[in-house]
Design a protein around this motif. Structure first.
Motif, mmCIF file in Angstrom:
data_model
loop_
_atom_site.group_PDB
_atom_site.id
_atom_site.type_symbol
_atom_site.label_atom_id
_atom_site.label_comp_id
_atom_site.label_asym_id
_atom_site.label_seq_id
_atom_site.Cartn_x
_atom_site.Cartn_y
_atom_site.Cartn_z
ATOM 1 N N ASP A 313 59.615 -0.498 3.851
ATOM 2 C CA ASP A 313 60.848 -1.266 3.617
ATOM 3 C C ASP A 313 62.263 -1.025 3.838
ATOM 4 O OD1 ASP A 313 59.447 -3.111 2.118
ATOM 5 O OD2 ASP A 313 59.330 -1.703 0.241
ATOM 6 N N ILE A 314 62.135 -0.788 5.467
ATOM 7 C CA ILE A 314 63.556 -0.517 5.868
ATOM 8 C C ILE A 314 63.607 -1.594 6.823
ATOM 9 C CG2 ILE A 314 64.296 0.958 7.941
ATOM 10 C CD1 ILE A 314 62.123 3.097 7.256
ATOM 11 N N PRO A 315 64.752 -2.215 6.572
ATOM 12 C CA PRO A 315 65.400 -3.385 7.185
ATOM 13 C C PRO A 315 65.416 -3.184 8.784
ATOM 14 C CG PRO A 315 66.975 -2.925 5.379
ATOM 15 C CD PRO A 315 66.014 -1.673 5.653
ATOM 16 N N ILE A 316 65.445 -4.259 9.477
ATOM 17 C CA ILE A 316 65.286 -4.104 11.070
ATOM 18 C C ILE A 316 66.494 -4.962 11.561
ATOM 19 C CG2 ILE A 316 64.030 -4.647 13.052
ATOM 20 C CD1 ILE A 316 61.381 -4.186 11.255
ATOM 21 N N LEU A 317 67.114 -4.088 12.602
ATOM 22 C CA LEU A 317 68.127 -4.827 13.363
ATOM 23 C C LEU A 317 67.496 -4.772 14.722
ATOM 24 C CD1 LEU A 317 70.956 -5.735 14.240
ATOM 25 C CD2 LEU A 317 71.496 -3.298 14.517
ATOM 26 N N VAL A 318 67.386 -5.872 15.545
ATOM 27 C CA VAL A 318 66.962 -6.193 17.125
ATOM 28 C C VAL A 318 68.129 -6.431 17.696
ATOM 29 C CG1 VAL A 318 65.404 -7.310 18.420
ATOM 30 C CG2 VAL A 318 64.721 -6.656 16.237
ATOM 31 N N VAL A 319 68.362 -5.645 18.629
ATOM 32 C CA VAL A 319 69.542 -5.984 19.738
ATOM 33 C C VAL A 319 68.572 -6.484 20.981
ATOM 34 C CG1 VAL A 319 71.734 -5.032 20.856
ATOM 35 C CG2 VAL A 319 70.912 -4.183 18.724
ATOM 36 N N ALA A 320 68.830 -7.531 21.095
ATOM 37 C CA ALA A 320 67.880 -8.115 22.469
ATOM 38 C C ALA A 320 68.771 -8.318 23.585
ATOM 39 C CB ALA A 320 67.335 -9.646 21.824
ATOM 40 N N ASP A 321 68.313 -7.788 24.892
ATOM 41 C CA ASP A 321 69.053 -7.978 26.223
ATOM 42 C C ASP A 321 67.949 -7.849 27.072
ATOM 43 O OD1 ASP A 321 70.420 -7.979 28.095
ATOM 44 O OD2 ASP A 321 71.102 -5.781 28.052
ATOM 45 N N THR A 322 67.197 -9.074 27.299
ATOM 46 C CA THR A 322 66.053 -9.254 28.166
ATOM 47 C C THR A 322 65.864 -10.557 28.696
ATOM 48 O OG1 THR A 322 63.771 -8.910 28.210
ATOM 49 C CG2 THR A 322 64.450 -9.856 26.326
#
Length: 466
Positions: A313-322
């Motif tokens: 139950d750990i929230p997720i941050l996605v930093v997208a650079d692709t």
């Protein structure tokens, strides 16, 4: 908490735990087998010390193999003690730490040793996703025993001493240890995806302490939070799309400027680790700047990380650079399956999921990195981020390949405005808000605070197939 005879296994345990907190379990267990050379063997603890204690005041269960007793080999009762310890850890909902140093199965115990190892691996597998598991490799860890660090959530090797292998380097065709030491910690950290880092013993214990302070003790604790002393509205100065660096960004937005990276040597193009926002632990998944393409190993690394975060139950941050996928003959053999596994992990994760688009987000690769269409709860973008199916120049050259009467520059400008801009995606509700780079921290804090009570109704099924 009791007077204990000193040995290398106990000393290793005591170096991890808070002073005076260790309680040994099954201390008087001895080997039951009297075959061959074990007839007069009466060593208490049977080559493994097991028990529980505190790290930074938090309960952990821990065991340590003793290389001074039959080279730390696994026999029936040695394995029975480990199995019982996992059962206790599951009852208490406390993390497990395995300190591994063994020559392998105890040959004198034959069938009993082999059966015992199977029971240990079954116990480790049962604990996976219920309690966080840490492995530290002090010496040899080979053959079937190597499954334990592979099933663990975090694995460290003592630099210059730890050895991890399924097959020893000298048994591999056309190889020998001096040519490529496939059991070496640096090799495993670079290529296996199992080992987080090779460090000194003291550095490893500090790493484990840091992770314990950030992560929940089990899968029922819920989102882990602590008091935040940092300014929630603190600005992130000096960063924009042209000078974006993933690890610098993650460090700057985190409470106290602390980013704890995991498996940094393996597939470095995909960054994984933990930050805190308003005291809440967040799993961060980011594409490294200038890497541009998603790779087979990077996707597998991301898949494992997302599944870990979702389990606890750990929230997720996605930093997208692709802007695409790895292009090579080797990659083409496996990238389809790794893409499928990554998509499955992200779509199945029902924790809060937020995406930041700071630089480039092109084509299907952008979609996979937790786009709005793939289930992100919030998507934020910096104003100068590049977005679209293809760069405008390529798109126009394809669209007007047979038309000699048009100005490609004019068409490029039109295409850029209508399809390849942040505004175009925002108008189609694929971006929740366009934000100034310096305001990134406060918007992310707000988003995860809002999502704290997120409830996801998931369609019932046994499991996904990829």
């Amino acid at each position: 908490m009791s007077v204990m005879q000193s040995n290398v296994a106990r000393d290793r345990i005591l170096s991890f735990l808070d002073e005076g907190s260790f309680v040994e379990l099954f201390e008087t267990v001895t080997c039951r087998n009297t075959d061959l050379s074990l007839k007069d063997y009466k060593e208490l603890s049977d080559g493994v010390v097991t028990g529980y204690g505190l790290m930074n005041g938090r309960l952990v269960f821990i065991y340590s193999q003793n290389p001074e007793v039959l080279h730390g080999s696994l026999g029936e009762m040695h394995c029975r003690k480990i199995v019982e310890l996992y059962a206790q850890a599951l009852k208490m909902g406390a993390p497990m730490i395995a300190l591994l140093d063994s020559s392998g199965l105890r040959l004198q115990e034959g069938v009993d040793a082999l059966t015992g190892l199977g029971e240990v691996l079954s116990a480790v597998n049962e604990a996976s996703g219920i309690i966080p598991m840490y492995s530290v490799i002090y010496g040899n860890c080979g053959g079937g025993l190597s499954v334990i660090p592979a099933l663990s959530d975090f694995t460290y090797m003592v630099e210059g001493k730890g050895r991890l292998f399924v097959n020893s380097p000298n048994t591999i065709d056309a190889n020998y240890q001096e040519k490529v030491d496939t059991a070496d910690g640096q090799f495993k950290a670079l290529y296996s995806g199992i080992v987080d880092e090779c460090l000194s013993e003291n550095e490893i214990s500090e790493k484990v302490r840091t992770l314990l302070s950030l992560l929940p003790a089990n899968n029922t604790e819920g989102i882990y939070t602590e008091t935040c002393l940092d300014d929630l509205n603190r600005l992130v100065e000096g960063m924009n799309a042209s000078n974006y660096e993933a690890t610098v960004l993650l460090t700057n937005i985190s409470d106290g400027y602390e980013f704890v990276e995991t498996k940094s040597a393996y597939a470095p193009e995909m960054i994984t680790g933990f930050i805190q926002l308003n005291g809440m632990t967040i799993g961060a998944l980011a594409n490294r700047e200038n890497s541009e393409r998603l790779t087979v190993d990077g996707l597998l690394k991301g898949t494992d990380f997302v599944r870990f975060c979702d389990a606890y139950d750990i929230p997720i941050l996605v930093v997208a650079d692709t802007c695409g996928f790895e292009t090579s003959m080797v990659a083409e053999k496996a990238i389809g399956r790794s893409m499928a596994a990554f998509v499955s992990a992200l779509c199945e994760a029902d924790v809060p999921k937020v995406t930041l688009l700071p630089h480039k987000a092109m084509g299907s690769a952008y979609l996979l990195m937790n786009s709005k269409a793939m289930g992100a709860d919030f998507v934020y973008a910096w104003p100068d981020a590049e977005m679209g199916i293809l760069p405008a120049k390529q798109a126009v050259e394809i669209l007007y390949a047979n038309d000699n009467n048009v100005s490609l520059n004019d068409k490029m400008a039109d295409y850029e405005q209508s399809h390849n801009s942040v505004e175009a995606f925002a108008k189609r509700a694929q971006i929740d808000r366009v934000i100034a780079p310096e305001s990134t921290r406060k918007y992310l804090v707000s988003a995860f605070d809002l999502l704290y009570t997120k409830y996801a109704c998931v369609q019932e099924k046994k499991h996904n197939l990829r």
